[in-house]
Write an enzyme that holds these catalytic residues in place. Structure first.
Site, PDB file in Angstrom:
ATOM      1  N   GLU A 148      25.402 -84.959 -19.512  1.00  0.00           N
ATOM      2  CA  GLU A 148      25.209 -85.954 -20.558  1.00  0.00           C
ATOM      3  C   GLU A 148      26.577 -86.489 -20.993  1.00  0.00           C
ATOM      4  OE1 GLU A 148      22.087 -86.953 -21.846  1.00  0.00           O
ATOM      5  OE2 GLU A 148      23.626 -88.409 -22.368  1.00  0.00           O
ATOM      6  N   LYS A 201      31.663 -83.438 -15.688  1.00  0.00           N
ATOM      7  CA  LYS A 201      31.513 -83.342 -17.141  1.00  0.00           C
ATOM      8  C   LYS A 201      32.746 -82.698 -17.787  1.00  0.00           C
ATOM      9  CE  LYS A 201      29.693 -83.065 -21.206  1.00  0.00           C
ATOM     10  NZ  LYS A 201      29.277 -84.161 -22.044  1.00  0.00           N
ATOM     11  N   PHE A 246      40.500 -94.464 -26.141  1.00  0.00           N
ATOM     12  CA  PHE A 246      40.966 -93.103 -26.446  1.00  0.00           C
ATOM     13  C   PHE A 246      42.488 -92.994 -26.478  1.00  0.00           C
ATOM     14  CE2 PHE A 246      37.250 -90.437 -27.001  1.00  0.00           C
ATOM     15  CZ  PHE A 246      36.273 -91.392 -26.749  1.00  0.00           C
ATOM     16  N   CYS A 257      32.362 -81.039 -28.808  1.00  0.00           N
ATOM     17  CA  CYS A 257      32.528 -81.051 -27.347  1.00  0.00           C
ATOM     18  C   CYS A 257      33.969 -80.902 -26.869  1.00  0.00           C
ATOM     19  CB  CYS A 257      31.931 -82.336 -26.791  1.00  0.00           C
ATOM     20  SG  CYS A 257      30.224 -82.521 -27.264  1.00  0.00           S
TER      21      CYS A 257
HETATM   22  C1  UGA Z   1      32.510 -86.785 -26.619  1.00  0.00           C
HETATM   23  C2  UGA Z   1      32.617 -87.757 -25.427  1.00  0.00           C
HETATM   24  O1  UGA Z   1      33.215 -88.988 -25.849  1.00  0.00           O
HETATM   25  C3  UGA Z   1      31.244 -88.029 -24.826  1.00  0.00           C
HETATM   26  O2  UGA Z   1      31.400 -88.834 -23.650  1.00  0.00           O
HETATM   27  C4  UGA Z   1      30.596 -86.695 -24.443  1.00  0.00           C
HETATM   28  O3  UGA Z   1      29.296 -86.884 -23.906  1.00  0.00           O
HETATM   29  C5  UGA Z   1      30.485 -85.821 -25.665  1.00  0.00           C
HETATM   30  O4  UGA Z   1      31.818 -85.602 -26.192  1.00  0.00           O
HETATM   31  C6  UGA Z   1      29.826 -84.536 -25.269  1.00  0.00           C
HETATM   32  O5  UGA Z   1      30.367 -83.813 -24.427  1.00  0.00           O
HETATM   33  O6  UGA Z   1      28.694 -84.287 -25.693  1.00  0.00           O
HETATM   34  P1  UGA Z   1      31.891 -87.033 -29.215  1.00  0.00           P
HETATM   35  O7  UGA Z   1      32.312 -85.618 -29.344  1.00  0.00           O
HETATM   36  O8  UGA Z   1      30.620 -87.493 -29.828  1.00  0.00           O
HETATM   37  O9  UGA Z   1      31.785 -87.446 -27.651  1.00  0.00           O
HETATM   38  O10 UGA Z   1      33.037 -87.903 -29.878  1.00  0.00           O
HETATM   39  P2  UGA Z   1      34.133 -88.970 -29.448  1.00  0.00           P
HETATM   40  O11 UGA Z   1      33.720 -90.302 -29.923  1.00  0.00           O
HETATM   41  O12 UGA Z   1      34.499 -88.856 -28.032  1.00  0.00           O
HETATM   42  O13 UGA Z   1      35.357 -88.477 -30.346  1.00  0.00           O
HETATM   43  C7  UGA Z   1      35.875 -87.151 -30.236  1.00  0.00           C
HETATM   44  C8  UGA Z   1      37.074 -86.958 -31.124  1.00  0.00           C
HETATM   45  O14 UGA Z   1      38.201 -87.675 -30.635  1.00  0.00           O
HETATM   46  C9  UGA Z   1      36.878 -87.427 -32.564  1.00  0.00           C
HETATM   47  O15 UGA Z   1      37.397 -86.436 -33.425  1.00  0.00           O
HETATM   48  C10 UGA Z   1      37.697 -88.700 -32.652  1.00  0.00           C
HETATM   49  O16 UGA Z   1      38.182 -88.944 -33.953  1.00  0.00           O
HETATM   50  C11 UGA Z   1      38.826 -88.404 -31.691  1.00  0.00           C
HETATM   51  N1  UGA Z   1      39.476 -89.598 -31.111  1.00  0.00           N
HETATM   52  C12 UGA Z   1      38.777 -90.418 -30.275  1.00  0.00           C
HETATM   53  C13 UGA Z   1      40.806 -89.863 -31.386  1.00  0.00           C
HETATM   54  O17 UGA Z   1      41.472 -89.122 -32.146  1.00  0.00           O
HETATM   55  N2  UGA Z   1      41.402 -90.958 -30.824  1.00  0.00           N
HETATM   56  C14 UGA Z   1      40.729 -91.789 -29.988  1.00  0.00           C
HETATM   57  O18 UGA Z   1      41.326 -92.760 -29.479  1.00  0.00           O
HETATM   58  C15 UGA Z   1      39.380 -91.516 -29.716  1.00  0.00           C
END
Ligand code: UGA
Length: 427
Positions: A148, A201, A246, A257
Site C-alpha cells: 500500500e 515498499k 519531499f 510508517c
Molecule cells: C507515508 C508515505 O508517503 C506513503 O506513500 C506510504 O504509503 C505511507 O507512509 C505508509 O507506509 O503507509 P504518511 O506517513 O501518511 O505516508 O505521511 P507523509 O505525507 O509521507 O509524511 C510523512 C512525514 O514526513 C510527515 O511527518 C511530514 O511532515 C514529513 N515530511 C514530508 C517532511 O518533513 N518534509 C516533506 O517534504 C514531506
C-alpha cells in the site's frame, strides 16, 4: 468478486472501502468488538477525509460488511487481504499480528483463495507465512504481496488514483487474477515476485525520509551561509532526476510508517550482515532536527525557556490527520518542558489523541486562547487553517511577539512588518 479484509485499521478500512466502491463484496474482519459495532453504524475511529462517507455509502449498498467472525468472512471468499499492523519491536517489524491473522484465515477457509499481504513485512515473509498457513488448512492457498502506498489525510485520493500498483506473486495465474481485481484503477503495473514487492515498499519508505533528512541537513547549512532553503530546494527539485517532492525542510518526518520502516530496514540489513550507513544517518539527522529547532526556541527566548509560556500550534504528525504517532510535537514539548517551559497547545483535530500521550500541557481548542500570554509561538504542524490566523489580533494577545516556524509556513515579511520576530528553518 468476494473479498475479506483482515484488520479495520487505516490500511484495512481504506482498502475495503475502495474495493467496495469498485463493485466488490467486501467483508472486514476485526477482533476489536467495539470497533466493529461502531463501524456497523458507519462510525470510523480515526480522522480521514471522505472515508466515513464512503463506508456509509457501501453499508447501504451492502458491498461492505463488518464482522468479528473469521468463519463468516471466509465463506466463498476469493481474495483475503491481510492488513494488520506491523509495529516496531526491538527495532524490527513485529509480525505477530500477521501470523495470528494468517492462522485464523487458514483455519476458517472453505475453498481456495489468494491471500494478499498488504501489511508492510520484511522481504521473504511470504515463504514462511505460506508454510505456516498450510499447517492449518487443506485448501489451496496462494500468497501474494500488494503493498500500500497511501498517505494519511490523502488516503482515498491515493487509493483511487494510484501512480503504481505493485503486484508481487510467484504464479502467473495469481498475477492475472490480481490484475483483474485492480482493473478499474489507474497507474503503472509493476509485476514482480513477492520479495521484490515487499522490498519496493521498504525502499520507498526509506528513500522519501532520505530526501527529507537531506533537505533538513541543507537547511542547517542555509542558516549558516545566509541562503534560503526553500529557494535552494526548489532549484534542486526542478532537476527532473531529483524531483520536487519531499524536499521541504522543517522538523523532520514522523507518523506511523517512515520512522518504523527506516528502523526496520536498518535492522533487516544488520540481520544479513550489511550496515545500511545512509539510513542510519537519515535517522540520526531526523532526531537532530528536533534539537536544532529547540535551540532556535532557546535563542529567541533569550537563552532560557524556564517559566516562559510557549504555544505550540499543531500537534498531529502532519496536517490532515489526528494521528499522533511519532509526532514531532511530542518530542519538542518533552524537551521544552524538561527545561521548565510552560506549554499551551492547540490543534484542529488531534487534541484528544494528544492528551493520551502528552502530559502537563494546557490544551486549548481555540488557537487565540492558546496564544494568549505566550512568550513565543511555535509552529509545529502546518495546518492550512493557521494561514487564516489574524496576526493583528494575536499581536494584542501575546506577551512577546516571537514566531518560531518549524515548517517555514508563515510569511516572514508580513510578520516582521507587524512587529514580530520571525525564525524559520534554513531561511
Ligand atoms: C507515508 C508515505 O508517503 C506513503 O506513500 C506510504 O504509503 C505511507 O507512509 C505508509 O507506509 O503507509 P504518511 O506517513 O501518511 O505516508 O505521511 P507523509 O505525507 O509521507 O509524511 C510523512 C512525514 O514526513 C510527515 O511527518 C511530514 O511532515 C514529513 N515530511 C514530508 C517532511 O518533513 N518534509 C516533506 O517534504 C514531506
Amino acid at each position: 468478486m468476494q473479498l475479506a479484509v483482515i484488520g479495520a485499521g487505516y490500511v484495512g478500512l481504506v482498502t475495503a472501502a475502495v474495493f467496495a466502491d469498485l463493485g466488490n463484496k467486501v467483508m472486514v474482519v476485526e477482533i476489536d468488538g467495539e470497533k466493529i459495532e461502531k463501524l456497523k453504524q458507519g462510525e470510523v475511529h480515526f480522522y480521514e477525509p471522505g472515508i466515513k462517507e464512503l463506508i456509509q455509502k457501501h453499508i447501504i449498498t451492502k458491498n461492505l460488511q463488518f464482522t468479528g467472525d473469521y468463519k463468516e468472512a471466509m465463506w466463498g471468499v476469493e481474495f483475503v487481504f491481510i492488513c494488520v499492523g506491523t509495529p516496531t519491536k526491538n527495532k524490527k517489524a513485529d509480525l505477530s499480528y500477521v501470523y495470528s491473522a494468517a492462522k485464523s484465515v487458514a483455519e476458517n477457509l472453505k475453498s481456495p483463495a489468494i491471500v494478499v499481504i498488504k501489511s508492510t513485512v520484511p522481504p521473504g515473509t511470504n515463504i514462511e507465512l505460506e508454510k505456516w498457513m498450510r499447517k492449518f488448512t487443506k485448501c489451496n492457498i496462494s500468497l501474494a504481496s500488494v503493498p500500500e502506498f497511501l498517505r494519511e489525510g490523502k488516503a482515498l485520493e491515493d487509493s483511487l488514483h494510484p501512480h503504481r500498483i505493485v503486484i508481487g506473486a510467484e504464479k502467473k495465474k495469481v498475477v492475472n487474477k490480481l490484475l483483474a481485481l485492480h482493473e478499474k484503477l489507474p497507474g503503472e503495473r509493476v509485476i514482480c515476485n513477492c520479495a521484490s514487492a515487499q522490498m519496493i515498499k521498504y525502499a520507498s519508505n526509506a528513500f522519501l525520509p532520505t530526501k527529507i533528512s537531506f533537505a533538513n541537513s541543507v537547511s542547517v547549512l542555509c542558516d549558516k551561509f545566509g541562503a534560503n532553503v526553500e529557494d535552494v530546494m526548489r532549484g534542486v527539485g526542478l532537476d527532473k532526476r531529483i524531483g520536487p517532492d519531499f524536499l521541504s525542510a522543517g522538523l523532520g518526518y514522523g507518523g506511523s510508517c517512515f520512522p518504523k520502516d527506516v528502523a526496520a530496514l536498518i535492522s533487516l540489513s544488520k540481520d544479513v550482515g550489511y550496515t545500511f550507513d545512509i539510513l542510519q544517518a537519515v535517522e540520526k539527522t531526523n532526531k537532530k532536527q528536533i534539537s536544532y529547532f529547540v535551540k532556535k526556541v532557546f535563542k529567541r527566548c533569550g537563552g532560557s525557556v524556564k517559566g516562559k509560556t510557549l504555544t505550540v500550534l499543531g500537534l498531529s504528525f502532519k496536517p490532515g490527520t489526528s494521528d499522533m504517532r511519532e509526532a514531532r510535537s511530542f518530542y519538542i514539548i518533552k524537551k521544552l518542558r524538561r527545561e521548565g517551559a510552560k506549554i499551551k497547545a492547540t490543534d484542529p483535530v488531534a487534541i484528544s489523541e494528544a492528551k493520551k500521550v502528552i502530559k502537563g500541557v494546557k490544551f486549548c481548542e481555540d488557537p487565540y486562547e492558546a496564544l494568549s500570554g505566550a512568550n513565543a509561538l511555535l509552529l509545529v504542524t502546518e495546518w492550512e487553517e493557521y494561514q487564516k490566523l489574524d496576526f493583528d489580533k494575536i499581536k494584542k494577545l501575546m506577551h512577546n511577539l516571537v514566531v518560531i516556524d518549524g515548517r517555514n509556513f508563515f510569511d516572514r515579511k508580513k510578520l516582521e512588518k507587524l512587529g514580530f520576530t520571525y525564525e524559520g528553518i534554513g531561511k
